[in-house]
Enzyme design. Sequence first.
Site, PDB file in Angstrom:
ATOM      1  N   HIS A 156       0.837  -1.207   0.000  1.00 55.92           N
ATOM      2  CA  HIS A 156       0.000   0.000   0.000  1.00 55.92           C
ATOM      3  C   HIS A 156       0.868   1.251   0.000  1.00 55.92           C
ATOM      4  CE1 HIS A 156       0.987  -0.310   4.293  1.00 55.92           C
ATOM      5  NE2 HIS A 156       0.700   0.988   4.387  1.00 55.92           N
ATOM      6  N   HIS A 184       4.799   0.183   0.215  1.00 53.90           N
ATOM      7  CA  HIS A 184       5.436  -0.601   1.272  1.00 53.90           C
ATOM      8  C   HIS A 184       4.478  -1.666   1.798  1.00 53.90           C
ATOM      9  CE1 HIS A 184       3.504   2.903   3.130  1.00 53.90           C
ATOM     10  NE2 HIS A 184       3.395   2.223   4.256  1.00 53.90           N
ATOM     11  N   ARG A 217       5.364  -8.168  16.776  1.00 52.67           N
ATOM     12  CA  ARG A 217       5.947  -6.882  16.357  1.00 52.67           C
ATOM     13  C   ARG A 217       4.924  -5.757  16.551  1.00 52.67           C
ATOM     14  NH1 ARG A 217       6.062  -3.848  11.632  1.00 52.67           N
ATOM     15  NH2 ARG A 217       8.046  -2.756  11.298  1.00 52.67           N
ATOM     16  N   ASP A 260       0.714   5.204   1.854  1.00 53.16           N
ATOM     17  CA  ASP A 260      -0.011   5.948   2.876  1.00 53.16           C
ATOM     18  C   ASP A 260      -0.662   7.161   2.214  1.00 53.16           C
ATOM     19  OD1 ASP A 260       0.905   4.093   4.678  1.00 53.16           O
ATOM     20  OD2 ASP A 260       2.498   5.356   5.490  1.00 53.16           O
TER      21      ASP A 260
HETATM   22  C1  LIG Z   1      -4.921   9.116   8.602  1.00 54.13           C
HETATM   23  C2  LIG Z   1      -4.937   7.823   8.402  1.00 54.13           C
HETATM   24  C3  LIG Z   1      -4.021   7.102   7.483  1.00 54.13           C
HETATM   25  C4  LIG Z   1      -4.507   5.666   7.520  1.00 54.13           C
HETATM   26  C5  LIG Z   1      -5.952   5.862   7.837  1.00 54.13           C
HETATM   27  C6  LIG Z   1      -5.877   6.868   8.984  1.00 54.13           C
HETATM   28  O1  LIG Z   1      -7.132   7.394   9.311  1.00 54.13           O
HETATM   29  C7  LIG Z   1      -5.306   6.207  10.228  1.00 54.13           C
HETATM   30  C8  LIG Z   1      -4.773   4.835   9.904  1.00 54.13           C
HETATM   31  C9  LIG Z   1      -3.867   4.861   8.680  1.00 54.13           C
HETATM   32  C10 LIG Z   1      -3.628   3.462   8.108  1.00 54.13           C
HETATM   33  C11 LIG Z   1      -2.515   2.663   8.827  1.00 54.13           C
HETATM   34  C12 LIG Z   1      -2.344   1.307   8.140  1.00 54.13           C
HETATM   35  C13 LIG Z   1      -2.281   1.413   6.607  1.00 54.13           C
HETATM   36  C14 LIG Z   1      -3.413   2.339   6.102  1.00 54.13           C
HETATM   37  C15 LIG Z   1      -3.485   2.317   4.576  1.00 54.13           C
HETATM   38  C16 LIG Z   1      -4.693   1.939   6.771  1.00 54.13           C
HETATM   39  O2  LIG Z   1      -5.478   1.124   6.378  1.00 54.13           O
HETATM   40  O3  LIG Z   1      -4.828   2.667   7.965  1.00 54.13           O
HETATM   41  C17 LIG Z   1      -3.245   3.732   6.688  1.00 54.13           C
HETATM   42  C18 LIG Z   1      -4.249   4.806   6.267  1.00 54.13           C
HETATM   43  C19 LIG Z   1      -3.800   5.596   5.037  1.00 54.13           C
HETATM   44  O4  LIG Z   1      -2.662   6.063   4.958  1.00 54.13           O
HETATM   45  O5  LIG Z   1      -4.632   5.717   4.149  1.00 54.13           O
HETATM   46  O1  LIG Z   2       4.660  -1.533  10.661  1.00 57.00           O
HETATM   47  C1  LIG Z   2       5.300  -0.933   9.828  1.00 57.00           C
HETATM   48  O2  LIG Z   2       6.530  -0.987   9.772  1.00 57.00           O
HETATM   49  C2  LIG Z   2       4.591  -0.092   8.779  1.00 57.00           C
HETATM   50  C3  LIG Z   2       3.167   0.198   9.115  1.00 57.00           C
HETATM   51  C4  LIG Z   2       2.462   0.896   7.998  1.00 57.00           C
HETATM   52  O3  LIG Z   2       2.789   0.760   6.846  1.00 57.00           O
HETATM   53  C5  LIG Z   2       1.337   1.785   8.299  1.00 57.00           C
HETATM   54  O4  LIG Z   2       0.931   1.938   9.479  1.00 57.00           O
HETATM   55  O5  LIG Z   2       0.806   2.401   7.337  1.00 57.00           O
HETATM   56 FE   LIG Z   3       1.827   2.337   5.626  1.00 61.22          FE
END
Ligand SMILES: C=C1C[C@]23C[C@@]1(O)CC[C@H]2[C@@]12CCC[C@@](C)(C(=O)O1)[C@H]2[C@@H]3C(=O)O
Ligand SMILES: O=C(O)CCC(=O)C(=O)O
Ligand SMILES: [Fe+2]
Length: 355
Positions: A239, A296, A306, A241
């Site tokens: 994915h 990533h 972890r 961010d």
């Molecule tokens: C601001 C944010 C980015 C995120 C969605 C969120 O509301 C909080 C969680 C974030 C996260 C972490 C894991 C990977 C990710 C793709 C997800 O599903 O939740 C990211 C979100 C993002 O960057 O879109």
């Molecule tokens: O756990 C990690 O090293 C990365 C986590 C991550 O990719 C995320 O929170 O968006």
């Molecule tokens: Fe991420």
Amino acid sequence: MATLPEAYKEIPLALKHIIPLDFKSIDSVPDSHAWPKTNINNDIHVQSENIFDEKSISIPVVDLMAPNVEETIGGACQTWGVFRLINHGIPANLVEEVEFQTARLFALPSELKMKVLRSPGGATGYGAPRITPFFPKFMWHEGFTIIGSPLGHARELWPHDYQHFCDVMENYQKQMKALAYKILILMLKSIGVSEEELNWKSSSSSSSSSMAAESESALQLNSFPTCPDPTIAIGLADHTDSMLFTILHQSPTKGLQIFKDGIGWITVPPVAGSFVVNTGDLLHIYSNGKFPSVRHRVLVNKDRHRYSVGFFYGPPSNSRIAPLDKCPIYRSVTVKEFLSLKAKYLTDAISLMKI
Ligand SMILES: C=C1C[C@]23C[C@@]1(O)CC[C@H]2[C@@]12CCC[C@@](C)(C(=O)O1)[C@H]2[C@@H]3C(=O)O
Ligand SMILES: O=C(O)CCC(=O)C(=O)O
Ligand SMILES: [Fe+2]
């Protein structure tokens, strides 16, 4: 007032995509979480059977105190989309506390964690990754999202002992916000944009003040429990961010990998005292493609649980960002609008923004 949760209201998720597996009661990988082996192993750099020697490929290091920091940040974002940040000024004992409180939260019984389950249209609380609906299998992951104060949820989890958790998480968010602003200014200066030129404004704001005061962020606590068969499970699937960038702390167990064109998946191991900073989609658009968001993923581990903690930094969700370039290749978009597109189209959201 944080409006980020509002951005998610219109995109409700099904409960089956929010409720994580009760990993504590599991001794084999269920079919729902078993990924075809090729998805995980067809890449160059996997677990211990690496073709590449881990030590020979490492991501750039950015020393926040170095005189040439602007240049190294710019170079790292342009060619890698990720760097290791050292000399960042965040106290080590605060980071340790955050990790300790993260482990404490996920160690709670599943029934208790379910009390603070993210609601279908919600943004905060306990749950599976938001990207879950896009994949045929579930991920080996549970998360807890904090936006602002975690008080309401912490009270439910620890009715008589919630204050310390809240103090630690709020202090961390405050310090991360200041650090993130410093990083943003350096990133922009490296492409010739000054602090005064930051061009987003919250639509609710009457002042034309810059980002220093106006930002929105989320703190994501990630848990990747030990997995009976890491060769068929994935912690977080491939994915990018969504926000401008993410500042990540990893517990001392490797798992994070970034994808680099021409090379493949590269492990980014944890290094004590440093953070990993990675570019996100909004920075990709804002920099007009100069700083692409980095792909990533996270692999899981047989013997070690972890944890990681991501600070996702972005502009206010009701603000509009427009590429900082005389010849924009992306259209301007509000943060809220972009998050809805991402929730609908995932990886295609960025290309939909192309002019
Ligand atoms: C601001 C944010 C980015 C995120 C969605 C969120 O509301 C909080 C969680 C974030 C996260 C972490 C894991 C990977 C990710 C793709 C997800 O599903 O939740 C990211 C979100 C993002 O960057 O879109
Ligand atoms: O756990 C990690 O090293 C990365 C986590 C991550 O990719 C995320 O929170 O968006
Ligand atoms: Fe991420």
